[in-house]
Motif scaffolding. Structure first.
Motif, PDB file in Angstrom:
ATOM      1  N   TYR A   1       0.840  -1.198   0.000  1.00 59.36           N
ATOM      2  CA  TYR A   1       0.000   0.000   0.000  1.00 59.36           C
ATOM      3  C   TYR A   1       0.872   1.245   0.000  1.00 59.36           C
TER       4      TYR A   1
ATOM      5  N   ASP B   1       0.578   5.643   0.069  1.00 62.16           N
ATOM      6  CA  ASP B   1      -0.222   6.844   0.244  1.00 62.16           C
ATOM      7  C   ASP B   1       0.067   7.791  -0.917  1.00 62.16           C
TER       8      ASP B   1
ATOM      9  N   THR C   1      -2.135  10.316  -1.700  1.00 62.52           N
ATOM     10  CA  THR C   1      -3.097  11.407  -1.552  1.00 62.52           C
ATOM     11  C   THR C   1      -2.483  12.762  -1.873  1.00 62.52           C
TER      12      THR C   1
ATOM     13  N   ILE D   1      -3.585   4.519  -2.443  1.00 63.84           N
ATOM     14  CA  ILE D   1      -4.637   5.254  -1.742  1.00 63.84           C
ATOM     15  C   ILE D   1      -4.570   6.695  -2.213  1.00 63.84           C
TER      16      ILE D   1
ATOM     17  N   PHE E   1     -12.077   8.590  -0.168  1.00 62.55           N
ATOM     18  CA  PHE E   1     -10.794   8.169  -0.714  1.00 62.55           C
ATOM     19  C   PHE E   1     -11.028   7.350  -1.978  1.00 62.55           C
TER      20      PHE E   1
ATOM     21  N   MET F   1      -9.324   4.019  -4.164  1.00 62.73           N
ATOM     22  CA  MET F   1      -8.408   2.889  -4.167  1.00 62.73           C
ATOM     23  C   MET F   1      -8.101   2.507  -5.609  1.00 62.73           C
TER      24      MET F   1
ATOM     25  N   VAL G   1      -7.461  -0.628   3.159  1.00 63.59           N
ATOM     26  CA  VAL G   1      -7.451   0.811   2.888  1.00 63.59           C
ATOM     27  C   VAL G   1      -8.105   1.557   4.055  1.00 63.59           C
TER      28      VAL G   1
ATOM     29  N   VAL H   1      -6.103   4.391   6.355  1.00 64.78           N
ATOM     30  CA  VAL H   1      -6.437   5.809   6.449  1.00 64.78           C
ATOM     31  C   VAL H   1      -6.796   6.205   7.883  1.00 64.78           C
TER      32      VAL H   1
ATOM     33  N   VAL I   1     -15.235   4.741  -0.084  1.00 62.33           N
ATOM     34  CA  VAL I   1     -14.047   4.542  -0.924  1.00 62.33           C
ATOM     35  C   VAL I   1     -14.514   4.189  -2.331  1.00 62.33           C
TER      36      VAL I   1
ATOM     37  N   SER J   1     -13.572   2.729  -6.080  1.00 63.01           N
ATOM     38  CA  SER J   1     -12.605   1.873  -6.765  1.00 63.01           C
ATOM     39  C   SER J   1     -13.224   1.394  -8.066  1.00 63.01           C
TER      40      SER J   1
END
Length: 287
Positions: free
Chosen positions: A15, A17, A19, A48, A56, A58, A78, A82, A95, A97
């Motif tokens: 994973y 980040d 953002t 993410i 958010f 994904m 996820v 977060v 989320v 996706s």
């Protein structure tokens, strides 16, 4: 580049980040980090990201670098990421996706997320929307010939395509031989995830899964949801079932009131670290 290795009952991903910054060439990075001998080792890569449509976003990539629209185990992680890392203080989040928004409820203990319930939405049963080559409103116990043998499959999409095959003796199945033949069968234009399922009783199902782009994995959240739906359609299970996977158990409910499938299961952090894309590329490619 900083990363966190996480898993949902053994279905493990790297994973990152994203953002605040964008990752270039995520498909290639997914292949590099997923290598279990020369990379970090995972079933794929999950980014993410920020979103205007949900809390958010994904973005999920399989171990072979292909893009995946949804990962049930991944989206639970996820949620844990977060919350545990302070990107949100809410215990109910959304989320997006693959263009679909999912709603999640987080169970927090001692300041960390331990379990997540996800509204996975309504199952898709129409063959052309899954997609799978077939006629009618849905394919339930439909015959398919794979490697000169006739199987019965029930096809469901939970954001990605699944072919669920009920059988006895799943523990002894040579999934590494039959799995790829299902995945790339001509009846699945976008390839397919295949669940091989043994009915234990009306509330318990044992499942092994061959995921497109990743091979056999310890667990598959969307596959567990598809399996529950398929079992109910075939009259094998009640509306609430426990699906037993190699990595652990998932609780699945196909709610009659809203036609949505709800998945509940754990999420865990394994470790964090950093990698240099160029050094990783040299390692995996043997340069």
């Amino acid at each position: 580049m900083k990363f966190t290795k996480m898993h949902g009952i053994g279905n493990d991903y790297v994973y990152m980040d994203c953002t605040k910054e964008r990752l270039e060439n995520p498909g290639e990075i997914a292949r590099l980090v997923s290598d279990r001998h020369k990379g970090i080792g995972s079933d794929g890569l999950i980014l993410i990201q920020s979103s205007e449509e949900a809390d958010f976003e994904m973005a999920m990539y399989n171990a072979d670098g292909s893009y995946g629209k949804m990962c049930g185990n991944g989206i639970r992680c996820v949620a844990k990421y977060v919350y545990d890392n302070g990107l949100t203080d809410q215990t109910e989040i959304s989320v997006i996706s693959g263009g679909a928004v999912k709603y999640l409820k987080l169970t927090v203990e001692d300041g960390k997320v331990q379990k997540v319930r996800v509204n996975m939405g309504e199952p898709i049963l129409k063959p052309d929307e899954i997609p799978v080559v077939g006629e009618g409103d849905k394919l339930v116990a439909a015959p398919i010939v794979v490697d000169n043998q006739v199987y019965e499959m029930t096809c469901v999409s939970m954001g990605n395509p699944h072919a669920v095959v009920f059988m006895n003796g799943v523990d002894d199945l040579k999934i590494e031989e039959i799995g790829p033949k299902f995945e790339r069968h001509e009846r699945f234009p976008d390839r397919v995830n295949t669940e091989f399922v043994e009915r234990m009783d009306h509330k318990n199902l044992k499942m092994r899964v061959w995921e497109r782009g990743s091979g056999e994995t310890m667990a598959c959240g969307t596959g567990a949801c598809a399996t529950a739906v398929a079992a109910i359609l075939n009259g094998y299970a009640e509306r609430e079932v426990t699906v037993h996977l190699l990595g652990g158990d998932l609780e699945i409910c196909w709610d009659e009131t809203d036609n949505c499938v709800y998945m509940t299961g754990p999420a865990a952090t394994a470790f964090t670290g950093e990698f240099d894309p160029e050094e990783l590329r040299k390692s995996v490619q043997g340069r």
